[in-house]
Design an enzyme around this catalytic site. Sequence first.
Site, short mmCIF file in Angstrom:
data_model
loop_
_atom_site.label_atom_id
_atom_site.label_comp_id
_atom_site.label_asym_id
_atom_site.label_seq_id
_atom_site.Cartn_x
_atom_site.Cartn_y
_atom_site.Cartn_z
N ASN A 106 -27.38 -9.82 -61.16
CA ASN A 106 -26.55 -10.73 -61.95
C ASN A 106 -27.37 -11.87 -62.55
O ASN A 106 -26.82 -12.77 -63.17
CB ASN A 106 -25.41 -11.30 -61.10
CG ASN A 106 -25.88 -12.34 -60.11
OD1 ASN A 106 -26.99 -12.24 -59.58
ND2 ASN A 106 -25.05 -13.34 -59.84
N LYS A 118 -24.88 -5.18 -65.28
CA LYS A 118 -25.58 -5.52 -64.04
C LYS A 118 -26.49 -4.41 -63.53
O LYS A 118 -27.51 -4.68 -62.89
CB LYS A 118 -24.57 -5.91 -62.96
CG LYS A 118 -23.86 -7.23 -63.24
CD LYS A 118 -23.00 -7.66 -62.06
CE LYS A 118 -22.39 -9.01 -62.28
NZ LYS A 118 -21.64 -9.52 -61.11
N GLY A 133 -12.34 -1.77 -53.22
CA GLY A 133 -13.21 -1.41 -54.33
C GLY A 133 -14.61 -1.11 -53.87
O GLY A 133 -15.10 -1.70 -52.91
N ALA A 134 -15.25 -0.17 -54.57
CA ALA A 134 -16.61 0.22 -54.19
C ALA A 134 -17.54 0.24 -55.40
O ALA A 134 -18.52 0.97 -55.44
CB ALA A 134 -16.58 1.61 -53.53
N GLY A 135 -17.22 -0.58 -56.39
CA GLY A 135 -18.05 -0.66 -57.59
C GLY A 135 -19.14 -1.70 -57.46
O GLY A 135 -19.52 -2.13 -56.36
N ALA A 176 -19.17 -4.89 -58.06
CA ALA A 176 -18.80 -6.16 -57.42
C ALA A 176 -18.90 -6.06 -55.91
O ALA A 176 -19.39 -6.98 -55.24
CB ALA A 176 -17.39 -6.56 -57.84
N ASN A 225 -11.72 2.49 -50.98
CA ASN A 225 -11.68 2.87 -52.38
C ASN A 225 -10.80 4.10 -52.55
O ASN A 225 -10.76 4.96 -51.67
CB ASN A 225 -13.10 3.18 -52.89
CG ASN A 225 -13.18 3.16 -54.40
OD1 ASN A 225 -13.01 2.11 -55.02
ND2 ASN A 225 -13.43 4.31 -55.00
N ARG A 226 -10.10 4.18 -53.68
CA ARG A 226 -9.23 5.33 -53.93
C ARG A 226 -10.00 6.64 -53.90
O ARG A 226 -9.51 7.66 -53.45
CB ARG A 226 -8.52 5.17 -55.28
CG ARG A 226 -7.40 4.16 -55.28
CD ARG A 226 -6.86 3.95 -56.67
NE ARG A 226 -7.89 3.43 -57.57
CZ ARG A 226 -7.70 3.22 -58.86
NH1 ARG A 226 -6.54 3.50 -59.41
NH2 ARG A 226 -8.66 2.72 -59.61
N THR A 227 -11.24 6.58 -54.41
CA THR A 227 -12.11 7.75 -54.35
C THR A 227 -13.04 7.57 -53.17
O THR A 227 -14.00 6.79 -53.23
CB THR A 227 -12.94 7.88 -55.64
OG1 THR A 227 -12.07 7.84 -56.77
CG2 THR A 227 -13.73 9.18 -55.64
#
Length: 277
Positions: free
Chosen positions: A85, A64, A124-126, A128, A148-150
């Site tokens: 996408n 993507k 999540g911060a990717g 998606a 997000n974990r990071t």
Amino acid sequence: MKLGVIGSPIEHSKSPEIHTNFADQFDLELVFEKYLVSKNECLEWVKSFFESGGLGLSVTLPLKEVVLEIADDISLRAKQAAAANMLFLKDGKIFADCTDGLGLVTDLKTKDVDIADKKILILGAGGAAKGIVPSLLNENPKQVIVANRTPEKAIQLVAQIQELGGSQMKSSILMPSSLTLDSLENTSFDLVINATSASTSADQNLEVDSSIFKGAAAALDLYYSQTDTKFMQMAKEQSVAKVYDGWGMLVEQAAESFSQWTGFKPDTSGLLESRGA
């Protein structure tokens, strides 16, 4: 009409079935294939596809972000997402768009899940998450927190969207957070969305506490699955009334892509009802 979907892996994709359903509604002759394409070969492959008569492509992971490099024109929502996408050959030029966010919002509205003036948690911060945040913000939520974990990745996502999104995106509505119990403690949300990759593999753990579902009216996993994902199981165990996978979003984002490719707006109700949406 030559269309397709590219990604790696690609065997699981339901895009051919969805777009064939759409084409049948208008008696359109359609060839829609799944293509296994790696990052390294992506740009040359896409160029060859359009040179050989291809009209449009759906794009899934992990391509993507890569496909933006070959696009001649990029929509605002694809710029905000830093990902596309779908690709569309338009007047001899390759146009890139991101229909994921619109697909999600349409799906939530169909399910009578309120967004306006609601508190939303996105895990999540990717890519998606990037694809859906701008569209959610356009629906005037009370607050959107990207966890997000990071934490640096969440901060980067928020900053990127704010930079490209204008004055509305610069408000305090959109906030980053590290995905820890401490940062989310004593906070409740109306809607919780899983945009992590945890549901794509049985080996991955969803490293969150069930307390994130406290008071939530709805929970949605962007991953589509015939069985409940770990995220969905957790939500149901916490008595969340409305729990969904990503099938509806997949169908609605595909409908927007199909509309741009063909000029026809398909009816999605049959596909949604087939999954009990």
